[in-house]
Design an enzyme around this catalytic site. Structure first.
Site, short mmCIF file in Angstrom:
data_model
loop_
_atom_site.label_atom_id
_atom_site.label_comp_id
_atom_site.label_asym_id
_atom_site.label_seq_id
_atom_site.Cartn_x
_atom_site.Cartn_y
_atom_site.Cartn_z
N SER A 1 0.81 -1.21 0.00
CA SER A 1 0.00 0.00 0.00
C SER A 1 0.85 1.26 0.00
O SER A 1 0.37 2.33 -0.38
CB SER A 1 -0.92 0.02 1.23
OG SER A 1 -0.16 -0.04 2.43
N GLU B 1 27.96 3.91 -17.16
CA GLU B 1 27.50 4.94 -16.24
C GLU B 1 28.04 6.27 -16.72
O GLU B 1 29.24 6.54 -16.66
CB GLU B 1 27.99 4.64 -14.81
CG GLU B 1 27.45 3.35 -14.21
CD GLU B 1 26.02 3.48 -13.69
OE1 GLU B 1 25.47 4.60 -13.74
OE2 GLU B 1 25.47 2.46 -13.24
#
Length: 464
Positions: free
Chosen positions: A284, A422
């Site tokens: 949730s 990266e």
């Protein structure tokens, strides 16, 4: 044609490579390339076209710390685990095994507790970003004058929304029928298309030439990866040169510029620091939604550097290839793997050019070949702009990371040359790199890829 030394060196750039880089610069930029510079906090930040009013949680007072592990005494992985115990959410947690540091974003409360723990553990730290919310709101995300952009005109020098990128990809296909095909390889949970753009001369309905496959945006917040892939598309479609023409004769370039569309949209309309996709689960808590798409590939799935925790940034999913986005990429690669010669997976940040594997210290049987081509690329970038990359395997260069795309591409599909890259910077701005770096990073990275592709074409005798 072009002189490129066939016997590549891991340590020295040959005269042939220097000549190729010079030719590329002269063909595309009149012999010069804007150099990236280390910016002060107040330099280089402009707004983003189409950016909505920012809606994420307020991060006023949040800092990004760099924690320095003592070589030989503290392992980066152990430091990351220590840090995690002080975090409510792992929103920004990046390690670097080669240079023995961990970057982490902390709230004011987390920061005070963590700093006490670091002192007790004899771990030093420095502050990379003093106030993350200030960086996002006042600098990184300050709004552009709405009169400064032309409606309907794509700006390659800026970060762009998913909708703008989608429209531009469609325009490229429509205006370049002899060299461009746009394919939808998947549909996200929220109904967005995952696009793959094919670019080559005399394009056919399905790939026939050797393929160079590039994807970006698998981690949503890494905007510079998306803009870099988009810049490369511009280089191949709008900036003509003899070198590019020969490469388009020799190869088919395939781009998935936004592999994680739902997450990327979230970073523009909700949480700028979102990383995962937006697939729902039983949690949730809003930050627990989604799967890390770069921990969802079916090679050594679920190993070191992945999590079973829905709320973790490296949550691997319920199973390998549980996500629509990775399934779409998998199906495309499996169909055309015999043609794919190079795969590059763009990320940010750190200036690292990395080879497999991420799951362990094991390396591919053809690691030397990958290192040689990677060295060609990073030498070309350094020669062109001064930007320095470190080359090495994922596991020992950055941190353990199983179930990642390059491990699957190499270990399962046997793609010959694969990299995780990266992109800049080294952490001063991290994921929040300034927009005025879009063009310099795109240009220098393209020069690296272009030079590497020339070397590959020369080795395989693909140049006419």
């Amino acid at each position: 044609h072009y002189f490129i030394q066939s016997n590549l060196s891991m340590h020295n750039v040959c005269n042939g490579l220097a000549l190729v880089v010079l030719l590329i610069l002269q063909a595309s930029q009149g012999g010069s390339l804007p150099r990236r510079s280390a910016q002060s906090d107040d330099q280089g930040y402009q707004g983003y076209q189409g950016y909505q009013e920012y809606k994420s949680n307020d991060r006023t007072g949040y800092q990004v710390l760099r924690i320095h592990a003592q070589e030989g005494q503290q392992d980066v992985t152990e430091v990351m685990e220590l840090v995690k115990r002080h975090l409510r959410e792992e929103e920004w947690l990046e390690g670097n095994k080669l240079h023995n540091y961990v970057d982490v974003m902390v709230s004011p409360e987390e920061g005070e507790q963590l700093k006490r723990t670091l002192r007790d553990a004899s771990l030093s730290h420095s502050v990379l970003i003093e106030d993350v919310e200030e960086r996002i709101q006042l600098r990184h995300l300050s709004k552009r004058d709405t009169n400064s952009s032309v409606p309907g005109q794509f700006d390659y020098g800026k970060f762009n929304t998913f909708e703008s990128i989608e429209e531009e990809l469609q325009r490229i296909e429509e205006e370049n029928p002899d060299m461009a095909r746009l394919t939808v390889i998947g549909t996200t949970h929220e109904g967005r298309s995952v696009y793959l753009l094919r670019l080559t001369h005399n394009i056919t309905e399905t790939p026939e030439k050797p393929v160079i496959l590039i994807d970006a945006g698998i981690h949503a917040r890494e905007w510079i990866s998306v803009s870099t892939a988009v810049h490369m598309i511009q280089e191949l479609t709008s900036k003509q040169s003899a070198i590019k023409s020969d490469l388009l004769d020799a190869f088919e370039f395939e781009f998935i510029p936004v592999l994680n569309p739902d997450g990327y949209v979230e970073t523009w309309t909700g949480d700028r620091m979102w990383r995962k996709n937006k697939a729902p689960n039983n949690e949730s808590r809003p930050w627990c939604v989604g799967v890390d798409l770069n921990r969802n590939w079916a090679f050594q799935w679920g190993g070191e550097g992945t999590s079973t925790n829905h709320c973790a940034q490296d949550y691997r999913g319920e199973s390998a290839f549980s996500e629509n986005e990775t399934v779409g990429a998998r199906d495309w690669v499996e169909k055309y793997r015999d043609l794919i010669q190079v795969y590059i997976n763009f990320h940010a940040y750190g200036q690292l050019w990395m080879t497999p594997f991420g799951y362990s210290v094991a390396t591919p049987t053809n690691e030397l070949e990958m290192i040689q081509y990677g060295q060609v690329a990073i030498d070309a970038i350094e020669m062109a702009s001064g930007t320095v990359y470190i080359l090495g395997p994922v596991y020992t260069t950055i941190y353990p990371a199983s179930s990642i795309s390059i491990d699957w591409m190499s270990g399962s599909q046997k793609i010959p040359v694969v990299f995780t890259v990266e992109l800049p910077d080294k952490g001063a701005h991290g994921f929040l790199i300034a927009e005025d770096q879009v063009t310099p990073v795109g240009m220098e990275t393209w020069i690296g890829v272009e030079t590497m592709a020339l070397q590959l074409a020369n080795n395989k005798k693909l140049l006419r």
